[in-house]
Every structure is written in structure tokens, then in C-alpha cells.
Design a protein around this motif. Structure first.
Motif, PDB file in Angstrom:
ATOM      1  N   GLN A   1       0.851  -1.187   0.000  1.00 33.95           N
ATOM      2  CA  GLN A   1       0.000   0.000   0.000  1.00 33.95           C
ATOM      3  C   GLN A   1       0.891   1.242   0.000  1.00 33.95           C
ATOM      4  OE1 GLN A   1      -0.395  -2.218   2.905  1.00 33.95           O
ATOM      5  NE2 GLN A   1      -1.542  -3.523   1.488  1.00 33.95           N
ATOM      6  N   LEU A   2       0.453   2.244  -0.755  1.00 31.97           N
ATOM      7  CA  LEU A   2       1.084   3.557  -0.733  1.00 31.97           C
ATOM      8  C   LEU A   2       0.076   4.533  -0.148  1.00 31.97           C
ATOM      9  CD1 LEU A   2       2.760   3.713  -4.283  1.00 31.97           C
ATOM     10  CD2 LEU A   2       3.734   2.918  -2.134  1.00 31.97           C
ATOM     11  N   VAL A   3       0.457   5.170   0.932  1.00 29.94           N
ATOM     12  CA  VAL A   3      -0.456   6.075   1.629  1.00 29.94           C
ATOM     13  C   VAL A   3       0.093   7.492   1.556  1.00 29.94           C
ATOM     14  CG1 VAL A   3      -1.595   6.618   3.803  1.00 29.94           C
ATOM     15  CG2 VAL A   3      -1.178   4.224   3.166  1.00 29.94           C
ATOM     16  N   GLU A   4      -0.686   8.370   0.926  1.00 35.10           N
ATOM     17  CA  GLU A   4      -0.278   9.749   0.739  1.00 35.10           C
ATOM     18  C   GLU A   4      -0.885  10.637   1.809  1.00 35.10           C
ATOM     19  OE1 GLU A   4      -0.581   8.918  -4.017  1.00 35.10           O
ATOM     20  OE2 GLU A   4      -2.217   9.644  -2.784  1.00 35.10           O
TER      21      GLU A   4
ATOM     22  N   LEU B   1       4.020  17.081   0.385  1.00 33.18           N
ATOM     23  CA  LEU B   1       3.327  15.812   0.283  1.00 33.18           C
ATOM     24  C   LEU B   1       4.244  14.678   0.724  1.00 33.18           C
ATOM     25  CD1 LEU B   1       1.610  16.184  -3.223  1.00 33.18           C
ATOM     26  CD2 LEU B   1       0.824  16.985  -0.999  1.00 33.18           C
ATOM     27  N   SER B   2       3.644  13.673   1.341  1.00 31.81           N
ATOM     28  CA  SER B   2       4.383  12.475   1.736  1.00 31.81           C
ATOM     29  C   SER B   2       3.664  11.257   1.184  1.00 31.81           C
ATOM     30  CB  SER B   2       4.464  12.365   3.261  1.00 31.81           C
ATOM     31  OG  SER B   2       5.124  13.457   3.822  1.00 31.81           O
ATOM     32  N   CYS B   3       4.437  10.212   0.919  1.00 33.62           N
ATOM     33  CA  CYS B   3       3.865   8.951   0.449  1.00 33.62           C
ATOM     34  C   CYS B   3       4.683   7.828   1.062  1.00 33.62           C
ATOM     35  CB  CYS B   3       3.890   8.874  -1.063  1.00 33.62           C
ATOM     36  SG  CYS B   3       3.397   7.276  -1.737  1.00 33.62           S
ATOM     37  N   ALA B   4       4.054   7.062   1.931  1.00 34.29           N
ATOM     38  CA  ALA B   4       4.728   5.978   2.628  1.00 34.29           C
ATOM     39  C   ALA B   4       4.273   4.630   2.075  1.00 34.29           C
ATOM     40  CB  ALA B   4       4.438   6.055   4.119  1.00 34.29           C
ATOM     41  N   ALA B   5       5.239   3.792   1.777  1.00 46.33           N
ATOM     42  CA  ALA B   5       4.943   2.444   1.284  1.00 46.33           C
ATOM     43  C   ALA B   5       4.994   1.460   2.438  1.00 46.33           C
ATOM     44  CB  ALA B   5       5.941   2.044   0.207  1.00 46.33           C
ATOM     45  N   ALA B   6       4.054   0.526   2.441  1.00 42.67           N
ATOM     46  CA  ALA B   6       4.009  -0.487   3.488  1.00 42.67           C
ATOM     47  C   ALA B   6       3.546  -1.812   2.888  1.00 42.67           C
ATOM     48  CB  ALA B   6       3.072  -0.054   4.604  1.00 42.67           C
ATOM     49  N   GLY B   7       3.984  -2.889   3.531  1.00 39.51           N
ATOM     50  CA  GLY B   7       3.570  -4.202   3.066  1.00 39.51           C
ATOM     51  C   GLY B   7       4.772  -5.088   2.773  1.00 39.51           C
TER      52      GLY B   7
END
Length: 117
Positions: free
Chosen positions: A3-6, A20-26
Motif C-alpha cells: 500500500q502507498l499512503v499519501e 506531500l508524503s507517500c509511505a509504502a508499506a507491506g
């Protein structure tokens, strides 16, 4: 899955700034190129900026000198610092990342940026 959460969008006056930020998880072993795109109403999605895992950056001519893309590999996060914003920058901003394993591309859900005149 990945998931990429902005975050970080909002309403700002012309000349203002947003980050802006975008964090990748998983299930991620590594992340390759990370990109920011934007899509204004009635227009096609366009590339704003991208950054490789080694830190090489590329910008659309329309944002050069005003926007800065960066990333924190330890946090699997990409940032977009936007300065001197103009009404024409109004759009939904999306992050995109190519993730290992599998070299699969993923999109974030988008975050609205509105610049008032």
C-alpha cells in the motif's frame, strides 16, 4: 500486498507551500523508482517528478525550480516539497513506486491540492 499512503494535500493560497508524503508499506524487499504524478480536472495524468533509489531526480519543466522530490529509503517514503504554488498546480497528486519482489508498480490513492488565486 503493498500500500502507498499519501498525506499532506490541502488548500493553499498562490505563492504558498505544501509538502506531500507517500509511505509504502507491506511486502517490500526494496523500492526502485518513486514518482509523483498529478491529474487536473478534464486533463490527463502527468508526471511531476521522479527519483531513483540512488537519488537521481527528474522534473517536469512546469515545476522545475519550485518543487523538490526526495526520499527516505529507511522509511520507504517519498516526499514532494512544493513552493511558490500557482493555481495551475491544482490537481489530485498521486505517488507511484516500483517495488521488489517482482518489480511491480503501485499507485497511491491520491491527495487533493488546491491553490487559490
Amino acid at each position: 500486498q503493498v500500500q502507498l499512503v499519501e498525506s499532506g494535500g490541502g488548500l493553499v493560497q498562490a505563492g504558498g507551500s505544501l509538502r506531500l508524503s507517500c509511505a509504502a508499506a507491506g511486502r517490500i524487499s526494496s523500492i526502485g523508482v518513486m514518482k509523483w504524478y498529478r491529474q487536473a480536472p478534464g486533463k490527463q495524468r502527468e508526471l511531476v517528478a521522479d527519483i531513483t533509489s540512488g537519488g537521481t531526480t527528474n522534473y517536469a519543466d512546469s515545476v522545475k525550480g519550485r518543487f523538490t522530490i526526495s526520499r527516505d529509503n529507511a522509511k520507504s517514503t517519498v516526499y514532494l516539497q512544493m513552493n511558490s504554488l500557482k493555481p495551475v498546480d491544482t490537481a489530485v497528486y498521486y505517488c507511484y513506486a516500483v517495488v521488489q519482489p517482482g518489480l511491480v508498480g503501485y499507485w497511491g490513492q491520491g491527495t487533493q491540492v488546491t491553490v487559490s488565486s
